[in-house]
Write an enzyme that holds these catalytic residues in place. Structure first.
Site, PDB file in Angstrom:
ATOM      1  N   THR A   1       0.835  -1.209   0.000  1.00  0.00           N
ATOM      2  CA  THR A   1       0.000   0.000   0.000  1.00  0.00           C
ATOM      3  C   THR A   1       0.867   1.255   0.000  1.00  0.00           C
ATOM      4  O   THR A   1       0.400   2.320  -0.381  1.00  0.00           O
ATOM      5  CB  THR A   1      -0.908   0.019   1.247  1.00  0.00           C
TER       6      THR A   1
ATOM      7  N   GLY B   1      16.951 -10.968   2.579  1.00  0.00           N
ATOM      8  CA  GLY B   1      15.912 -11.595   1.731  1.00  0.00           C
ATOM      9  C   GLY B   1      14.779 -12.232   2.514  1.00  0.00           C
ATOM     10  O   GLY B   1      14.035 -13.031   1.980  1.00  0.00           O
TER      11      GLY B   1
ATOM     12  N   SER C   1      13.543  -6.280   5.811  1.00  0.00           N
ATOM     13  CA  SER C   1      14.090  -5.020   5.336  1.00  0.00           C
ATOM     14  C   SER C   1      15.525  -4.723   5.759  1.00  0.00           C
ATOM     15  O   SER C   1      15.830  -3.641   6.281  1.00  0.00           O
ATOM     16  CB  SER C   1      13.162  -3.904   5.767  1.00  0.00           C
ATOM     17  N   SER C   2      16.367  -5.682   5.511  1.00  0.00           N
ATOM     18  CA  SER C   2      17.793  -5.443   5.753  1.00  0.00           C
ATOM     19  C   SER C   2      18.280  -4.313   4.840  1.00  0.00           C
ATOM     20  O   SER C   2      19.150  -3.532   5.220  1.00  0.00           O
ATOM     21  CB  SER C   2      18.592  -6.719   5.489  1.00  0.00           C
ATOM     22  N   SER C   3      17.682  -4.184   3.658  1.00  0.00           N
ATOM     23  CA  SER C   3      18.185  -3.149   2.742  1.00  0.00           C
ATOM     24  C   SER C   3      17.877  -1.749   3.276  1.00  0.00           C
ATOM     25  O   SER C   3      18.709  -0.846   3.152  1.00  0.00           O
ATOM     26  CB  SER C   3      17.634  -3.343   1.331  1.00  0.00           C
TER      27      SER C   3
ATOM     28  N   ASP D   1       9.754   1.008   4.697  1.00  0.00           N
ATOM     29  CA  ASP D   1      10.861   0.344   5.384  1.00  0.00           C
ATOM     30  C   ASP D   1      11.818   1.348   6.021  1.00  0.00           C
ATOM     31  O   ASP D   1      12.223   1.191   7.173  1.00  0.00           O
ATOM     32  CB  ASP D   1      11.633  -0.547   4.399  1.00  0.00           C
TER      33      ASP D   1
ATOM     34  N   TYR E   1       8.070  -7.333  -8.113  1.00  0.00           N
ATOM     35  CA  TYR E   1       7.733  -6.131  -7.349  1.00  0.00           C
ATOM     36  C   TYR E   1       7.540  -4.947  -8.305  1.00  0.00           C
ATOM     37  O   TYR E   1       6.550  -4.215  -8.226  1.00  0.00           O
ATOM     38  CB  TYR E   1       8.847  -5.833  -6.341  1.00  0.00           C
TER      39      TYR E   1
HETATM   40  C1  GLA Z   1       9.117  -3.898   0.314  1.00  0.00           C
HETATM   41  C2  GLA Z   1       9.275  -2.415  -0.050  1.00  0.00           C
HETATM   42  C3  GLA Z   1       8.285  -1.552   0.737  1.00  0.00           C
HETATM   43  C4  GLA Z   1       6.866  -2.084   0.609  1.00  0.00           C
HETATM   44  C5  GLA Z   1       6.827  -3.594   0.889  1.00  0.00           C
HETATM   45  C6  GLA Z   1       5.472  -4.182   0.614  1.00  0.00           C
HETATM   46  O1  GLA Z   1       9.482  -4.113   1.629  1.00  0.00           O
HETATM   47  O2  GLA Z   1      10.566  -1.977   0.221  1.00  0.00           O
HETATM   48  O3  GLA Z   1       8.364  -0.218   0.301  1.00  0.00           O
HETATM   49  O4  GLA Z   1       6.330  -1.790  -0.641  1.00  0.00           O
HETATM   50  O5  GLA Z   1       7.775  -4.304   0.124  1.00  0.00           O
HETATM   51  O6  GLA Z   1       4.533  -3.681   1.500  1.00  0.00           O
END
Ligand code: GLA
Length: 384
Positions: A34, A119, A123-125, A169, A219
């Site tokens: 979203t 992965g 959200s390690s990135s 993230d 994505y």
């Molecule tokens: C990844 C993206 C986020 C978000 C999610 C899905 O983590 O980095 O910005 O879009 O996917 O909610």
């Protein structure tokens, strides 16, 4: 962990670091995909961190050592170019954005190490980006605030990394607060902290240990489809800027004649935004069962309407449904692999998690991994 990284820094550069930056990973309770549609999300920072040490040097080079990978790069700060290392490109992309903002970059030495699984959808990135950006901000006295770092990082993702993601993230990694999740409106960027009280229930992440090859292309395809939907909406309703602006009761009318798959995507986004608000209400009312039901519904939408799940994630969610101690589960993050987020009875956490992982293994031959996470503070800078 901090000590290990400090020791490594000293051995590598023959001096102590001046700065420690700690940046957390995140969970997202609900509100998936979203963020780049101007919608609602409910993330929280977790107690899995990325650690960075920095000091300035007198050169025009940025030297970075990735401890866990035993890889290093020497970035020529006068001539920033893409490399074939993804982690290095995250750093370089940010440096490009710093420069575009006319921020001078001093030469620096850096070592980093991560506890956040790569992965896994934690959200390690974003932790990598936020930790590095905070370090650069401090060293160069750039005076950036959290939102400016989020913007830099978002632009770098789009322009340099070719990942067309949203801001959830980075937001979670920077703004996290202990025991709180955050209801963020990704359109106007207003947010509210909410107590994450689950009474006798806990959040457990289970990692499928798969990350399908098409995860980043998948994505980006979704993000493109959502842009197409926006264009279709605006042709007739210029006042509606994002999918999230479409009222539920007008979606049928507005989407007449669209390709079937775009109708599904839009329906998912509109429904998911409503689920986020309902989840917040259930949280306020202490209604755990309702929260769980919303997680299952969210997964169903991600699987069938938004089409970003995969057989391994679906299997883990189905197995969870069979245990009454689990009130809800869904895939978390970008999808096509990574983790499920589960809410389950605290006193049964270990037994149930083990059972889910065993069943997953019986069906796939893959050893899943589980994480019991605590909700933590956002990224911080410590002067050494
Ligand atoms: C990844 C993206 C986020 C978000 C999610 C899905 O983590 O980095 O910005 O879009 O996917 O909610």
């Amino acid at each position: 962990m901090e000590e290990k990284v400090k020791f490594c820094f000293r051995s590598l550069y023959g001096k102590d670091a001046q700065l420690l930056v700690i940046a957390p990973g995140r969970i997202n309770l609900i509100g998936e995909h979203t963020d780049y549609n101007g919608g609602l999300v409910l993330p929280a920072a977790i107690d899995k961190y990325m650690y960075f040490l920095f000091s300035t040097n007198d050169s025009n080079k940025g030297n970075v050592y990735a401890m866990d990978l035993d890889e290093s790069i020497n970035i020529d700060l006068e001539n920033l170019r893409k490399t074939n290392s993804t982690w290095a490109n995250y750093f370089i992309g940010l440096l490009v954005e710093f420069k575009l903002e006319r921020l001078a970059i001093k030469g620096f030495d850096c070592v980093f190490s991560s506890e956040i699984p790569i992965g896994a959808g934690m959200s390690s990135s974003a932790a990598l980006e936020c930790g590095f950006a905070l370090g650069m901000d401090y060293i160069n006295r750039a005076g950036l605030g959290n939102w400016e770092i989020i913007n830099l990082s978002h632009r770098s993702n789009h322009k340099f990394m070719n990942i067309y993601g949203g801001i959830m993230d980075q937001f979670a990694s920077l703004f996290g607060r202990a025991q709180k999740c955050m209801l963020l409106d990704c359109d106007d960027r207003t947010f509210e902290y909410k107590d994450l009280i689950l009474n006798d229930h806990a959040v457990v992440l289970i990692n499928t240990k798969v990350q399908h090859e098409h995860s980043s292309s998948g994505y980006n395809t979704r993000s493109d489809e959502c842009k197409k939907i926006e264009a279709l909406i605006q042709e007739q309703h210029p006042q509606l800027k994002k999918i999230s602006d479409v009222p539920l009761n007008e979606l049928n009318e507005i989407s007449k004649g669209w390709p079937e798959h775009l109708i599904c995507r839009a329906q998912y986004i509109v429904d998911e935004n409503i689920r986020v608000l309902e989840f917040c209400k259930a949280l306020k009312d202490g209604n755990i069962q309702r929260m769980g039901t919303l997680l299952y519904q969210s997964h169903d939408g991600l699987q069938h309407q938004f089409d970003v799940s995969c057989p391994e994630l679906d299997l883990l969610v189905d197995i969870a449904k069979a245990r009454e101690e689990v009130v809800g589960a869904r895939m978390m993050g970008g999808g096509f692999g990574g983790c499920t987020i589960n809410i389950m009875k605290s006193d049964k956490v270990e037994e149930v998690t083990q059972d889910l992982m065993n069943k997953y293994h019986e069906n796939t031959g893959i050893e899943a991994e589980s994480y019991f996470v605590n909700i933590s503070e956002g990224a911080k800078v410590v002067l050494l």
